[in-house]
Write a protein that holds these residues in place. Structure first.
Motif, mmCIF file in Angstrom:
data_model
loop_
_atom_site.group_PDB
_atom_site.id
_atom_site.type_symbol
_atom_site.label_atom_id
_atom_site.label_comp_id
_atom_site.label_asym_id
_atom_site.label_seq_id
_atom_site.Cartn_x
_atom_site.Cartn_y
_atom_site.Cartn_z
ATOM 1 N N ASN A 169 16.011 -5.164 -18.105
ATOM 2 C CA ASN A 169 16.974 -4.849 -19.172
ATOM 3 C C ASN A 169 16.574 -3.641 -20.014
ATOM 4 O OD1 ASN A 169 17.112 -7.806 -18.483
ATOM 5 N ND2 ASN A 169 18.947 -7.651 -19.749
ATOM 6 N N VAL A 170 15.454 -3.008 -19.667
ATOM 7 C CA VAL A 170 14.932 -1.879 -20.450
ATOM 8 C C VAL A 170 14.602 -0.721 -19.505
ATOM 9 C CG1 VAL A 170 13.002 -1.109 -21.898
ATOM 10 C CG2 VAL A 170 14.023 -3.351 -22.288
ATOM 11 N N ASP A 171 15.036 0.489 -19.865
ATOM 12 C CA ASP A 171 14.756 1.667 -19.025
ATOM 13 C C ASP A 171 13.316 2.162 -19.187
ATOM 14 O OD1 ASP A 171 17.341 1.575 -18.123
ATOM 15 O OD2 ASP A 171 18.082 3.144 -19.464
ATOM 16 N N GLY A 172 12.786 2.112 -20.423
ATOM 17 C CA GLY A 172 11.432 2.635 -20.643
ATOM 18 C C GLY A 172 10.729 1.902 -21.771
ATOM 19 N N PHE A 173 9.474 1.525 -21.544
ATOM 20 C CA PHE A 173 8.679 0.804 -22.544
ATOM 21 C C PHE A 173 7.571 1.670 -23.113
ATOM 22 C CE2 PHE A 173 10.204 -2.997 -20.287
ATOM 23 C CZ PHE A 173 10.457 -3.859 -21.346
ATOM 24 N N VAL A 174 7.358 1.531 -24.432
ATOM 25 C CA VAL A 174 6.154 2.031 -25.095
ATOM 26 C C VAL A 174 5.342 0.795 -25.491
ATOM 27 C CG1 VAL A 174 5.232 3.217 -27.131
ATOM 28 C CG2 VAL A 174 7.317 4.062 -26.015
ATOM 29 N N GLY A 175 4.070 0.749 -25.128
ATOM 30 C CA GLY A 175 3.218 -0.377 -25.485
ATOM 31 C C GLY A 175 2.168 0.045 -26.497
ATOM 32 N N ILE A 176 1.986 -0.763 -27.536
ATOM 33 C CA ILE A 176 0.975 -0.498 -28.572
ATOM 34 C C ILE A 176 0.116 -1.747 -28.720
ATOM 35 C CG2 ILE A 176 0.582 0.047 -31.013
ATOM 36 C CD1 ILE A 176 3.384 1.389 -31.034
ATOM 37 N N ASP A 177 -1.207 -1.575 -28.625
ATOM 38 C CA ASP A 177 -2.112 -2.715 -28.803
ATOM 39 C C ASP A 177 -3.438 -2.207 -29.366
ATOM 40 O OD1 ASP A 177 -2.072 -5.820 -27.456
ATOM 41 O OD2 ASP A 177 -4.019 -5.044 -28.079
ATOM 42 N N LEU A 178 -4.053 -3.000 -30.208
ATOM 43 C CA LEU A 178 -5.320 -2.627 -30.840
ATOM 44 C C LEU A 178 -6.497 -2.685 -29.866
ATOM 45 C CD1 LEU A 178 -6.366 -1.758 -33.619
ATOM 46 C CD2 LEU A 178 -6.585 -4.158 -34.226
ATOM 47 N N SER A 179 -6.324 -3.439 -28.777
ATOM 48 C CA SER A 179 -7.418 -3.640 -27.818
ATOM 49 C C SER A 179 -7.310 -2.695 -26.625
ATOM 50 C CB SER A 179 -7.399 -5.092 -27.318
ATOM 51 O OG SER A 179 -8.135 -5.230 -26.133
#
Length: 308
Positions: A169-179
């Motif tokens: 359902n999503v064309d492009g993801f940005v992922g943010i994580d502290l680890s």
């Protein structure tokens, strides 16, 4: 979630006594374990790991005042607080509610990353991503809009379970994580167009205005006490008509507390206020259990808010 961080004292005798105390603890002899841990601390008074473990033993023995003292010493010995002694002090009511130490969250999840999915899915019956996916579908159906998003930001993305649930359902993801460990696992999925190591608010601050159609946080807001700063940034980066979807753990009282599982629990009343304060519209706020712990479903809420 087990947390086995060990920071050596630099003294072989103290380190050995620490290990002996941990063995006694595992065998169930907490009184003897605490005694031996104190012997380790006599040799190495700035031994953060020993102070932290002694604090945990004192909690288990019901010796709250002694536990608080040991945990305060753990923080003094390691100001970055990689063990999260300050989190336990918040839980005991010995220090005011504050943000979790970044170094604690990083060390916790860096250690946990390689076995994260197996532990969550097999042992904790983790279901936050599927809960959020169903909630977003329901909101879009009620709006008579398609549940398709050009750009989504996955906050506290972990190994990528949230992106996997929304992948079609999503064309492009940005992922943010502290680890960094979690980001490495997420990169291996191939689900993300971009990934960055940072906390949620700082990561969002680098994103342009109105640059996302969906912001997702599956079981990540439980590591954030005050949600106001991150929700303000989410409102800014969302396009008009965009959605924010997240899970929290909850409780019957008011405001925010440090829960038994060493994660923040947010009341429904607090969430309604903080969503309104960020100029977002609540569209879905329903009970939902994101995981099972000690064979009991953890009380939580699934939240979807929109930007008008």
């Amino acid at each position: 979630m087990p947390h086995r961080l060990f920071l050596s004292s630099g003294d072989l005798i103290a380190d050995r006594r620490y290990e002996f105390a941990r063995d006694l603890e595992l065998k169930g002899d907490l009184v003897a374990a605490a005694e031996v841990m104190e012997q380790a601390l006599e040799v190495a008074p700035n031994f953060a790991s020993a102070w932290f473990e002694l604090g945990k033993m004192r909690i288990a023995l019901g010796e709250t005042d002694k536990a608080i003292s040991a945990l305060q010493n753990a923080v003094a010995a390691d100001p970055d607080d990689r063990h999260g002694a300050g989190v336990r002090l918040m839980q005991l009511g010995a220090s005011p509610l504050a943000d979790m130490p970044k170094a604690y969250v990083q060390s916790l999840f860096d250690q946990y990353a390689p076995r994260f999915e197996a532990e969550l899915i097999e042992r904790l019956n983790y279901r936050a991503p599927s809960i959020l996916f169903k909630a977003v579908l329901a909101v879009r159906a009620a709006e008579r809009k398609p549940a398709h998003f050009k750009r989504a930001i996955d906050l506290g993305c972990g190994t990528g379970l949230g992106a996997a649930a929304f992948a079609k359902n999503v064309d492009g993801f940005v992922g943010i994580d502290l680890s960094a460990g979690m980001i490495a696992e997420a990169r291996a999925t191939g689900l993300y167009a971009e990934l960055e190591v940072d906390d949620m608010t700082a990561g969002l601050q680098r994103r342009p205005d109105a640059s996302a159609d969906l912001v997702l946080a599956a079981d990540a807001m439980v590591y954030v006490g005050d949600l106001a700063p991150v929700l303000r940034e989410i409102e800014r980066v969302l396009r008009p008509g965009g959605l924010l979807a997240f899970t929290v753990e909850t409780h019957d009282g008011a405001g925010v507390i440090m829960g038994k599982g060493l994660r923040y629990a947010h009341s429904a009343e607090y969430l309604r206020g903080i969503i309104a304060g960020a100029c977002l519209q609540p569209m879905h706020l329903d009970p939902a259990s994101p995981r099972t712990e000690d064979q009991v479903p953890v009380r939580g809420l699934a939240v979807v808010a929109g930007k008008s």
